[in-house]
Design an enzyme around this catalytic site. Sequence first.
Site: not given
Length: 555
Positions: A70, A72, A93, A104, A272, A381, A409
């Site tokens: 998200k 990215t 953020r 993460k 969140a 991908f 990406w």
Amino acid sequence: MKSDIEISQEAKLKSINDIASSINIEDNYIEQYGRYKAKIDLSLLKEKENKNGKLILVTAINPTPAGEGKTTTSIGLADGLRRLGKDVVLALREPSLGPVFGVKGGATGGGYAQVAPMEDINLHFTGDFHAIGAANNLLAALIDNHIYQGNALNINPQKITWKRCVDMNDRQLRKVIDGVDSGTNGVERLDGYDITVASEIMAIFCLADSIKDLKDRLGRIVIGYNYDDKPVMASDLKAEGAMTALLKDAFKPNLVQTLEGTPAFVHGGPFANIAHGCNSLIATKMAMHVADYVVTEAGFGADLGAEKFLDIKCRVGKIVPSAVVIVATIRALKMHGGLAKGELKKENLQALERGIPNLLRHISNMKNIYGLPTVVTLNKFVTDTENEVNLVINKCKEQGINVILSEVWEKGGEGGKELAQNVLKLCNEQNDFDYSYELSNNIEEKIEDIVKKIYGGKEIEISEQARQQISRITKLGYSGLPVCIAKTQYSFSDDPQKLGAPNDFKITVKEIKLAAGAGFIVIITGNIMTMPGLPKVPAAEKIDVDDDGKIVGLF
């Protein structure tokens, strides 16, 4: 392929003054933190003409270990808009140290769609989170000192709701006994720590729209109750002025850049799943003030981050998004369809078809509940097959929604241009934005509205403790506040094992917390915790500094 940190460290960044100049921010508004970071003075909001830029929200399906991308996507979309000649700014953020050293990893994007300097942003950055933690713990110290010094406010130590905090995943601190060997050490009592991003001060920091508003909200914090069961506020302790002093500089938005030189405000960072999951309102408003288009994101899936962004942040800030982007991957949708992570490389249309309803429910919520123009982007991908991509495209087309393949990406802004073109069209479409519940509803009705409309659940079950807390909050006159539901990010339900788009489930409300300063009521469901723990193999084990002082292993 180079790692994210290698790509970031090899990038040729522009000076932060040049980045600011590109959006017409003069030097007198800039407070530099080295060559590539700066804080922007709040006076800019009053002294410069407001562009009132269009706001684009990037959200996602429920996250899986397969990853969605998200942040990215948000970065690549902003870079794509800039490549189309648009005046655009990002509003993201700040990462928490807990996930950086946990599972993460960092939160600055990936590949060639990153904000930089990556290692600075992911670690101490400009010290904002330290300031928030200091303000939180100052209040905690003032509470216990007040009791030790005679307790003029008659505070009941057994009913103190304010916790200390630290910006690290540390399960050992969830429950502690402090003031041990009381007397000169204070009053012995059960206490605990939250992670800094779950502190109410983080929420206040991210919802205040001025220094005055910040101080007023800090004063309204309910720290606990006295022996007459009446609420005690931070203002009763005369704490808000000193707390504001600690936050004064941190409250100024941070300006950085993408690898392609797109300006980015990175400021604030509540989780969140246990808080409201959006960057600071002041940074979002500053971005909208200086740019024609602003790309922002909300944490985790649209059932959490986007719901809170729309029902809390937009309501408080009186802002309306012009478009929504929902991020998904074929891999993640197949996991929602029941496949294990090791089985994702092979084509499996049956699993994909079982998982697509997760995406479709998020689409329906954004389009039909909130009335917002929406597009889906698939992070591509190499293992994705043409049949799988076409299945997602056709299912979304049945909902009247376009699907755009994203290659940000690998290609940065060039890989986001098609998405950018579609978003520009959406920004000119009819916008029927509305909230998912009315503030005039009682607390239980608000929870039910979200559970039934957004999650797809059937009913809520409220514990006896939570019912008593609802009764108290209502009697105190706070029932008109928005609700902020704390639940697992992995499912629409409160059970992380229920993937896809479960129906007719029950959400269990275990506890209700009043965040009077933030201006919302926290609804704790399932097994959600406000202090996470580290995994068996923390990411911290791979992070190091080489002999030249360069950080390695950060991702």
